[in-house]
Enzyme design. Structure first.
Site, PDB file in Angstrom:
ATOM      1  CD  GLU A   1      -2.518  -8.565  18.889  1.00 58.90           C
ATOM      2  OE1 GLU A   1      -1.533  -9.423  19.475  1.00 58.90           O
ATOM      3  OE2 GLU A   1      -3.359  -7.996  19.716  1.00 58.90           O
TER       4      GLU A   1
ATOM      5  CB  CYS B   1       2.016 -14.844  15.785  1.00 63.36           C
ATOM      6  SG  CYS B   1       0.313 -15.277  16.477  1.00 63.36           S
TER       7      CYS B   1
HETATM    8  N1  LIG Z   1       0.860 -11.475  17.378  1.00 60.73           N
HETATM    9  C1  LIG Z   1      -0.037 -12.211  16.427  1.00 60.73           C
HETATM   10  O1  LIG Z   1      -0.994 -11.957  16.700  1.00 60.73           O
HETATM   11  C2  LIG Z   1       0.320 -12.453  15.059  1.00 60.73           C
HETATM   12  C3  LIG Z   1      -0.347 -13.316  14.223  1.00 60.73           C
HETATM   13  C4  LIG Z   1      -0.114 -13.818  13.109  1.00 60.73           C
HETATM   14  C5  LIG Z   1       1.243 -13.406  12.593  1.00 60.73           C
HETATM   15  N2  LIG Z   1       2.039 -12.585  13.308  1.00 60.73           N
HETATM   16  C6  LIG Z   1       3.341 -12.295  12.801  1.00 60.73           C
HETATM   17  O2  LIG Z   1       3.202 -11.916  11.487  1.00 60.73           O
HETATM   18  C7  LIG Z   1       4.539 -12.163  11.004  1.00 60.73           C
HETATM   19  C8  LIG Z   1       4.325 -12.912   9.595  1.00 60.73           C
HETATM   20  O3  LIG Z   1       3.269 -12.255   8.710  1.00 60.73           O
HETATM   21  P1  LIG Z   1       4.124 -11.337   7.220  1.00 60.73           P
HETATM   22  O4  LIG Z   1       5.323 -12.011   6.859  1.00 60.73           O
HETATM   23  O5  LIG Z   1       2.855 -11.494   6.377  1.00 60.73           O
HETATM   24  O6  LIG Z   1       4.402 -10.101   7.966  1.00 60.73           O
HETATM   25  P2  LIG Z   1       4.731  -8.688   7.349  1.00 60.73           P
HETATM   26  O7  LIG Z   1       4.887  -7.843   8.559  1.00 60.73           O
HETATM   27  O8  LIG Z   1       5.764  -8.913   6.145  1.00 60.73           O
HETATM   28  O9  LIG Z   1       3.068  -8.194   6.739  1.00 60.73           O
HETATM   29  C9  LIG Z   1       2.082  -8.076   7.250  1.00 60.73           C
HETATM   30  C10 LIG Z   1       1.333  -7.187   6.447  1.00 60.73           C
HETATM   31  O10 LIG Z   1       1.851  -6.208   6.487  1.00 60.73           O
HETATM   32  C11 LIG Z   1       1.885  -5.279   5.187  1.00 60.73           C
HETATM   33  N3  LIG Z   1       2.961  -4.534   4.970  1.00 60.73           N
HETATM   34  C12 LIG Z   1       4.252  -4.682   4.692  1.00 60.73           C
HETATM   35  N4  LIG Z   1       5.131  -3.692   4.722  1.00 60.73           N
HETATM   36  C13 LIG Z   1       4.057  -2.654   4.804  1.00 60.73           C
HETATM   37  C14 LIG Z   1       4.350  -1.270   5.321  1.00 60.73           C
HETATM   38  N5  LIG Z   1       5.504  -0.603   5.086  1.00 60.73           N
HETATM   39  N6  LIG Z   1       3.111  -0.478   5.367  1.00 60.73           N
HETATM   40  C15 LIG Z   1       2.072  -1.157   5.939  1.00 60.73           C
HETATM   41  N7  LIG Z   1       2.054  -2.381   5.618  1.00 60.73           N
HETATM   42  C16 LIG Z   1       2.872  -3.146   5.326  1.00 60.73           C
HETATM   43  C17 LIG Z   1       1.960  -6.567   4.349  1.00 60.73           C
HETATM   44  O11 LIG Z   1       1.418  -6.292   3.075  1.00 60.73           O
HETATM   45  C18 LIG Z   1       0.966  -7.788   5.019  1.00 60.73           C
HETATM   46  O12 LIG Z   1      -0.474  -7.268   4.723  1.00 60.73           O
HETATM   47  C19 LIG Z   1       5.284 -12.907  11.779  1.00 60.73           C
HETATM   48  O13 LIG Z   1       6.388 -12.361  12.434  1.00 60.73           O
HETATM   49  C20 LIG Z   1       4.386 -13.508  12.787  1.00 60.73           C
HETATM   50  O14 LIG Z   1       4.808 -13.728  14.236  1.00 60.73           O
HETATM   51  C21 LIG Z   1       1.725 -12.003  14.709  1.00 60.73           C
END
Ligand SMILES: NC(=O)c1ccc[n+]([C@@H]2O[C@H](COP(=O)([O-])OP(=O)(O)OC[C@H]3O[C@@H](n4cnc5c(N)ncnc54)[C@H](O)[C@@H]3O)[C@@H](O)[C@H]2O)c1
Length: 526
Positions: free
Chosen positions: A258, A292
């Site tokens: 997502e 999101c």
């Molecule tokens: N489509 C949906 O349902 C939905 C819902 C909420 C947020 N989002 C999206 O999330 C984003 C914001 O959240 P964010 O800044 O926390 O996102 P992010 O991608 O920076 O982090 C999300 C998660 O991934 C982990 N992560 C980071 N690098 C990683 C790696 N190399 N391997 C595995 N895990 C890793 C982080 O620690 C965190 O727990 C926005 O783009 C938003 O649109 C989407």
């Protein structure tokens, strides 16, 4: 706000208890958590390692084996208890969510209600989705086929900070109901929310080892997690989504992703202008735009553009930016410096390219170090950063269009495809326009809430916004492995000793003729 009074919102003994809930196999460094409202320290959790992740997966797998043996109705009853626990502890949960995210209390409440709705929905509907399905067998009257839904084993959840309660728990509940163990990796900024919610799962009767929590850096924990699990549920940015999809692909681990969005609202000329303006303002600035499915672009029929723009500016200016643990503010804080920097950069780029800031466009340091006014831009060029990239903040652009065709074209002019909305006085027309917008979900005459609360209907993104769906049947089937068992009446389909091959050939030819006749004459037509 002078102080968040962390001791009152999340007392030290609670923080210590929650820290202890994290899976670790030795002493670990600390990961500090701060409160966005003031920048004060909330506490710390362990920086887990790859060894901790391996231990967590092993424990979740062992606990899952016994859990899967329990009748599904008993697992469903525990989900209902989860809903009760969430409602009973709502004041504490909302405090913790606000403490870590800095969001407004209404936004925190939406999270809690979402968990309750999902727990209730899967407790009622899940057992039917998991029951064996009778399928049509290959040979009429001879073959029967039955499809079984088994747990995959261990589900890994990697979650973001913006909806730390909803995204961790609502997506976990169907995985548990399906009979799986779970390893949760919450975002670095919001571990206490996840831990507090998991403690409520323990209290509701979920076996303690079944849900493992590892806290720490995604870059460190992602790979060992994905190596050991059987399904990955990832919610986060598209950039990280590509990284984890690559890791999952190498391991042949199924993954639902997502990801981000650049969502549009389309306002047709027959829309109720006041309703559309209020609904879009809420849909854009909920959670300070760090949602999101929030809108970042509006395309309005030029015949009503001036009136709509004015109504939107008025609706936006009525929103109170605040930092408090009550229901007064409409818009809370951003989460961290990096979010504030993106918001400021997008607004600066828009200004440089000649856009007009109709309202907002400023920090609100009088409220909190990371607070930013809800901002409406007009005259934004289509190639500006705020028009193309996900801002993930309280910035909304409004653009006039010649009519619905251009609005659809502009809405679709993005690599993302998560959510959209259409505003019109004619619901059927709204549905027709919605069907032409390339997005996983579209609301007609609503922001996002009615869609998000429709737990019976799938939700997710197309294109760069993701793979797979949450909610509904699809939201639980992804946590299962299907097995088909066919049974045969009479002798097996194999040559019978002593029967000449030419007889078998003739029988096969007759069978082909029968198939041809049946395809033409079967009830319901060819
Ligand atoms: N489509 C949906 O349902 C939905 C819902 C909420 C947020 N989002 C999206 O999330 C984003 C914001 O959240 P964010 O800044 O926390 O996102 P992010 O991608 O920076 O982090 C999300 C998660 O991934 C982990 N992560 C980071 N690098 C990683 C790696 N190399 N391997 C595995 N895990 C890793 C982080 O620690 C965190 O727990 C926005 O783009 C938003 O649109 C989407």
């Amino acid at each position: 706000m002078d102080t968040v009074d962390a001791e009152r919102r999340l007392p030290e003994r609670t923080r210590e208890r929650l820290r202890d809930r994290v899976t670790r196999t030795g002493e670990r460094d600390d990961l500090e958590v701060t409160a966005p409202y003031t920048g004060e320290r909330v506490g710390s959790v362990p920086l887990c390692t790859a060894d901790d992740v391996a231990a967590a997966i092993e424990r979740a797998r062992a606990a899952g084996a016994a859990w899967a043996e329990r009748p599904v109705e008993r697992r469903a009853a525990i989900l209902q208890s989860v809903a009760d626990e969430m409602l009973d502890d709502r004041a504490g949960l909302l405090d913790t969510v606000q403490l870590e995210t800095g969001k407004a209390r209404f936004d925190a409440l939406e999270e809690l209600l979402d968990v309750v709705l999902n727990a209730d929905y899967y407790a009622r509907k899940g057992p039917d989705y998991l029951a064996p399905d009778e399928r049509t067998g290959g040979l009429p009257l001879v073959t029967t086929a039955r499809e079984y839904h088994d747990p995959v084993g261990v589900v890994g959840l990697i979650e973001p900070w913006n909806y730390p309660l909803t995204l961790a728990i609502s997506d976990m509940l169907p995985a548990l109901l399906a009979g799986n163990g779970v390893v949760l990796k919450p975002a670095e900024a919001t571990p206490f929310t996840a831990l507090r919610a998991v403690e409520l799962l323990d209290r509701a009767g979920v076996p303690t080892d079944l849900v493992q929590v590892v806290t720490g850096r995604g870059e460190t924990l992602g790979e060992p997690l994905i190596e050991g699990i059987d399904h990955l549920t990832f919610t986060g940015s598209t950039a990280t989504g590509r990284v984890v999809a690559g890791l999952a692909g190498r391991q042949l681990v199924d993954a639902s992703l997502e990801l981000g969005g650049k969502n549009s609202a389309v306002v047709l000329e027959d829309a109720d202008i006041a309703d559309a303006a209020r609904g879009i303002a809420r849909g854009a600035f909920a959670n300070a735009g760090q949602l999101c499915i929030s809108f970042e672009r509006v395309f309005v029929d030029q015949r009503i553009y001036d009136d709509f723009r004015d109504a939107l500016v008025r609706a936006t200016e009525r929103l109170d930016v605040g930092a408090s643990f009550d229901f007064e503010p409409d818009v809370g804080s951003l989460i961290a410096d990096h979010q504030l920097e993106t918001v400021q950069a997008h607004v600066a780029d828009a200004r440089e390219r000649g856009a007009t800031v109709e309202t907002g466009g400023q920090r609100r340091e009088d409220v909190g170090p990371l607070c930013y006014e809800p901002t409406v831009l007009t005259g934004l060029p289509a190639d500006a950063d705020a028009a193309r990239e996900e801002t993930f903040g309280p910035v909304l652009s409004v653009t006039p269009v010649a009519g619905s065709e251009e609005a659809i074209e502009r809405a679709n002019d993005t690599d993302y495809g998560l959510h959209a909305s259409v505003w019109t006085g004619d619901t059927e027309r709204g549905r027709r326009v919605a069907r032409r917008i390339e997005a996983g979900s579209v609301s007609v005459n609503d922001g996002y809430l009615g869609m998000w609360a429709s737990t019976d209907a799938p939700m997710g993104g197309v294109d760069d916004s993701g793979i797979g769906r949450r909610h509904g049947r699809q939201g639980i089937e992804k946590y299962t492995e299907t097995q088909t068992v066919t049974t045969q009446r009479g002798p097996p389909l194999a040559p019978v000793d002593g029967v000449p091959k030419r007889w078998i050939g003739r029988a096969a030819q007759a069978g082909v003729e029968a198939l041809r006749w049946w395809r033409r004459h079967r009830p319901g037509g060819p």
